[in-house]
Design a protein around this motif. Structure first.
Motif, PDB file in Angstrom:
ATOM      1  N   LEU A 133     100.820  56.620   1.043  1.00  8.01           N
ATOM      2  CA  LEU A 133     100.809  55.973   2.635  1.00  8.01           C
ATOM      3  C   LEU A 133     100.803  54.508   2.433  1.00  8.01           C
ATOM      4  CD1 LEU A 133      99.479  56.481   5.521  1.00  8.01           C
ATOM      5  CD2 LEU A 133      97.221  55.916   4.532  1.00  8.01           C
ATOM      6  N   MET A 134     100.263  53.815   1.416  1.00 12.33           N
ATOM      7  CA  MET A 134      99.807  52.346   1.307  1.00 12.33           C
ATOM      8  C   MET A 134     100.907  51.449   0.616  1.00 12.33           C
ATOM      9  SD  MET A 134      95.896  52.169   1.438  1.00 12.33           S
ATOM     10  CE  MET A 134      95.747  52.561  -0.306  1.00 12.33           C
ATOM     11  N   SER A 135     101.859  52.044  -0.123  1.00  8.10           N
ATOM     12  CA  SER A 135     102.734  51.144  -1.191  1.00  8.10           C
ATOM     13  C   SER A 135     103.576  50.328  -0.400  1.00  8.10           C
ATOM     14  CB  SER A 135     103.525  52.256  -1.794  1.00  8.10           C
ATOM     15  OG  SER A 135     104.548  53.047  -1.312  1.00  8.10           O
ATOM     16  N   ARG A 136     104.241  50.718   0.634  1.00 10.55           N
ATOM     17  CA  ARG A 136     104.829  49.644   1.340  1.00 10.55           C
ATOM     18  C   ARG A 136     104.105  48.522   1.731  1.00 10.55           C
ATOM     19  NH1 ARG A 136     108.020  54.563   2.240  1.00 10.55           N
ATOM     20  NH2 ARG A 136     110.086  54.315   1.541  1.00 10.55           N
ATOM     21  N   ASP A 137     102.938  48.663   2.404  1.00  7.18           N
ATOM     22  CA  ASP A 137     102.179  47.518   2.890  1.00  7.18           C
ATOM     23  C   ASP A 137     101.584  46.749   1.704  1.00  7.18           C
ATOM     24  OD1 ASP A 137     102.007  47.907   5.904  1.00  7.18           O
ATOM     25  OD2 ASP A 137     101.303  49.738   5.236  1.00  7.18           O
ATOM     26  N   LEU A 138     101.003  47.393   0.791  1.00  5.82           N
ATOM     27  CA  LEU A 138     100.865  46.626  -0.547  1.00  5.82           C
ATOM     28  C   LEU A 138     102.037  45.561  -0.841  1.00  5.82           C
ATOM     29  CD1 LEU A 138      98.909  49.304  -2.379  1.00  5.82           C
ATOM     30  CD2 LEU A 138      97.971  47.306  -1.555  1.00  5.82           C
ATOM     31  N   ALA A 139     103.082  46.261  -1.108  1.00  2.00           N
ATOM     32  CA  ALA A 139     104.206  45.394  -1.724  1.00  2.00           C
ATOM     33  C   ALA A 139     104.555  44.297  -0.815  1.00  2.00           C
ATOM     34  CB  ALA A 139     105.619  46.489  -1.740  1.00  2.00           C
ATOM     35  N   ALA A 140     104.384  44.569   0.812  1.00  2.00           N
ATOM     36  CA  ALA A 140     104.703  43.450   1.728  1.00  2.00           C
ATOM     37  C   ALA A 140     103.502  42.395   1.806  1.00  2.00           C
ATOM     38  CB  ALA A 140     105.162  44.195   2.882  1.00  2.00           C
ATOM     39  N   GLY A 141     102.459  42.675   1.053  1.00  2.00           N
ATOM     40  CA  GLY A 141     101.315  41.720   1.275  1.00  2.00           C
ATOM     41  C   GLY A 141     100.355  42.046   2.621  1.00  2.00           C
ATOM     42  N   ARG A 142     100.738  42.980   3.101  1.00  2.00           N
ATOM     43  CA  ARG A 142     100.028  43.323   4.324  1.00  2.00           C
ATOM     44  C   ARG A 142      98.693  43.981   3.886  1.00  2.00           C
ATOM     45  NH1 ARG A 142     105.056  44.939   6.268  1.00  2.00           N
ATOM     46  NH2 ARG A 142     104.796  47.098   5.552  1.00  2.00           N
ATOM     47  N   LEU A 143      98.672  44.667   2.874  1.00  2.00           N
ATOM     48  CA  LEU A 143      97.282  44.920   2.286  1.00  2.00           C
ATOM     49  C   LEU A 143      97.012  44.613   1.067  1.00  2.00           C
ATOM     50  CD1 LEU A 143      97.604  48.788   3.390  1.00  2.00           C
ATOM     51  CD2 LEU A 143      96.402  47.024   4.725  1.00  2.00           C
ATOM     52  N   ILE A 144      95.816  44.279   0.493  1.00  2.00           N
ATOM     53  CA  ILE A 144      95.498  43.843  -0.860  1.00  2.00           C
ATOM     54  C   ILE A 144      94.614  44.956  -1.675  1.00  2.00           C
ATOM     55  CG2 ILE A 144      93.787  42.494  -2.212  1.00  2.00           C
ATOM     56  CD1 ILE A 144      93.758  40.521   0.458  1.00  2.00           C
ATOM     57  N   HIS A 145      95.412  45.288  -2.847  1.00  2.00           N
ATOM     58  CA  HIS A 145      94.726  46.362  -3.374  1.00  2.00           C
ATOM     59  C   HIS A 145      93.133  45.915  -4.165  1.00  2.00           C
ATOM     60  CE1 HIS A 145      96.177  49.757  -6.716  1.00  2.00           C
ATOM     61  NE2 HIS A 145      94.983  50.005  -6.005  1.00  2.00           N
ATOM     62  N   VAL A 146      92.233  46.849  -3.628  1.00  2.01           N
ATOM     63  CA  VAL A 146      90.872  46.426  -4.023  1.00  2.01           C
ATOM     64  C   VAL A 146      90.814  47.347  -5.374  1.00  2.01           C
ATOM     65  CG1 VAL A 146      88.626  46.611  -3.429  1.00  2.01           C
ATOM     66  CG2 VAL A 146      90.427  45.894  -1.798  1.00  2.01           C
ATOM     67  N   LEU A 147      90.207  46.987  -6.339  1.00  2.00           N
ATOM     68  CA  LEU A 147      89.708  47.916  -7.460  1.00  2.00           C
ATOM     69  C   LEU A 147      91.126  48.448  -8.061  1.00  2.00           C
ATOM     70  CD1 LEU A 147      86.816  49.579  -6.220  1.00  2.00           C
ATOM     71  CD2 LEU A 147      86.690  47.560  -7.554  1.00  2.00           C
ATOM     72  N   PRO A 148      92.141  47.663  -8.445  1.00  2.62           N
ATOM     73  CA  PRO A 148      93.214  48.181  -9.109  1.00  2.62           C
ATOM     74  C   PRO A 148      93.342  48.987 -10.266  1.00  2.62           C
ATOM     75  CG  PRO A 148      93.113  45.833  -9.649  1.00  2.62           C
ATOM     76  CD  PRO A 148      91.899  46.322  -8.573  1.00  2.62           C
ATOM     77  N   ASP A 149      92.144  49.155 -11.095  1.00  4.10           N
ATOM     78  CA  ASP A 149      91.834  49.679 -12.122  1.00  4.10           C
ATOM     79  C   ASP A 149      91.372  51.500 -11.909  1.00  4.10           C
ATOM     80  OD1 ASP A 149      92.676  47.571 -13.686  1.00  4.10           O
ATOM     81  OD2 ASP A 149      90.720  47.017 -14.154  1.00  4.10           O
ATOM     82  N   TRP A 150      91.080  51.479 -10.570  1.00  3.42           N
ATOM     83  CA  TRP A 150      90.518  52.706 -10.335  1.00  3.42           C
ATOM     84  C   TRP A 150      91.755  53.670  -9.364  1.00  3.42           C
ATOM     85  CZ3 TRP A 150      85.829  54.402 -12.004  1.00  3.42           C
ATOM     86  CH2 TRP A 150      85.034  53.525 -12.529  1.00  3.42           C
ATOM     87  N   GLN A 151      91.665  54.956  -9.508  1.00  6.31           N
ATOM     88  CA  GLN A 151      92.253  55.701  -8.524  1.00  6.31           C
ATOM     89  C   GLN A 151      91.413  56.640  -7.646  1.00  6.31           C
ATOM     90  OE1 GLN A 151      94.678  57.833 -11.168  1.00  6.31           O
ATOM     91  NE2 GLN A 151      96.523  56.731 -10.389  1.00  6.31           N
ATOM     92  N   LEU A 152      91.887  56.994  -6.739  1.00  5.20           N
ATOM     93  CA  LEU A 152      91.059  57.795  -5.659  1.00  5.20           C
ATOM     94  C   LEU A 152      91.550  59.137  -5.936  1.00  5.20           C
ATOM     95  CD1 LEU A 152      88.684  58.052  -3.138  1.00  5.20           C
ATOM     96  CD2 LEU A 152      90.461  57.621  -1.716  1.00  5.20           C
ATOM     97  N   ASP A 153      90.533  60.197  -6.072  1.00  3.25           N
ATOM     98  CA  ASP A 153      90.942  61.490  -6.037  1.00  3.25           C
ATOM     99  C   ASP A 153      92.068  61.775  -6.977  1.00  3.25           C
ATOM    100  OD1 ASP A 153      88.472  62.683  -4.950  1.00  3.25           O
ATOM    101  OD2 ASP A 153      89.397  62.487  -2.967  1.00  3.25           O
ATOM    102  N   SER A 154      92.215  61.436  -8.099  1.00  2.48           N
ATOM    103  CA  SER A 154      93.217  61.530  -9.055  1.00  2.48           C
ATOM    104  C   SER A 154      94.081  63.210  -8.806  1.00  2.48           C
ATOM    105  CB  SER A 154      93.107  61.305 -10.134  1.00  2.48           C
ATOM    106  OG  SER A 154      92.223  61.853 -11.033  1.00  2.48           O
TER     107      SER A 154
END
Length: 118
Positions: free
Chosen positions: A60-81
């Motif tokens: 859902l979010m990969s393109r927005d993260l790459a474009a800088g529209r979103l910031i990755h919070v807690l990058p060491d963690w994954q939600l519901d792996s």
């Protein structure tokens, strides 16, 4: 996360909980926020508008993260792996040609990794 406005997706298997994974470590929280929806696209739009923290998958979010529209919070963690992509079909014994063609197409799309990866 407990002190922030979280955008909650009611379609998560663990809803209302967020299970966060980092290696073998698991933390389960009950996030609080002013927006809960069953539509991930509406929650993504809210996150883009800086309305809160969204717990969602890379698909859902990969393109927005790459474009800088979103910031990755807690990058060491994954939600519901334990999430995944599944093909559900009526019968594997006598599959329709269209179902077989779709299955082969989707497998080819994932052969080199998820198609949403930037």
């Amino acid at each position: 996360l407990l002190q922030h406005n979280c955008l909650r997706f009611s379609g998560l298997a663990s809803f209302p909980l967020w299970r966060l994974h980092r290696g073998n470590e698991v933390q389960t929280i009950t996030p609080h926020g002013n927006l809960t929806a069953s539509d991930s696209e509406s929650l993504l739009a809210a996150a883009r508008a800086d309305a809160g923290i969204l717990g969602a998958g890379d698909w859902l979010m990969s393109r927005d993260l790459a474009a800088g529209r979103l910031i990755h919070v807690l990058p060491d963690w994954q939600l519901d792996s334990a999430g995944g992509v599944y093909l559900i079909r009526p019968s594997s014994r006598f599959p329709a040609a269209a179902v077989v063609a779709f299955k082969e197409w989707i497998e080819a799309r994932f052969e080199t990794g998820p198609p949403w990866a930037v």
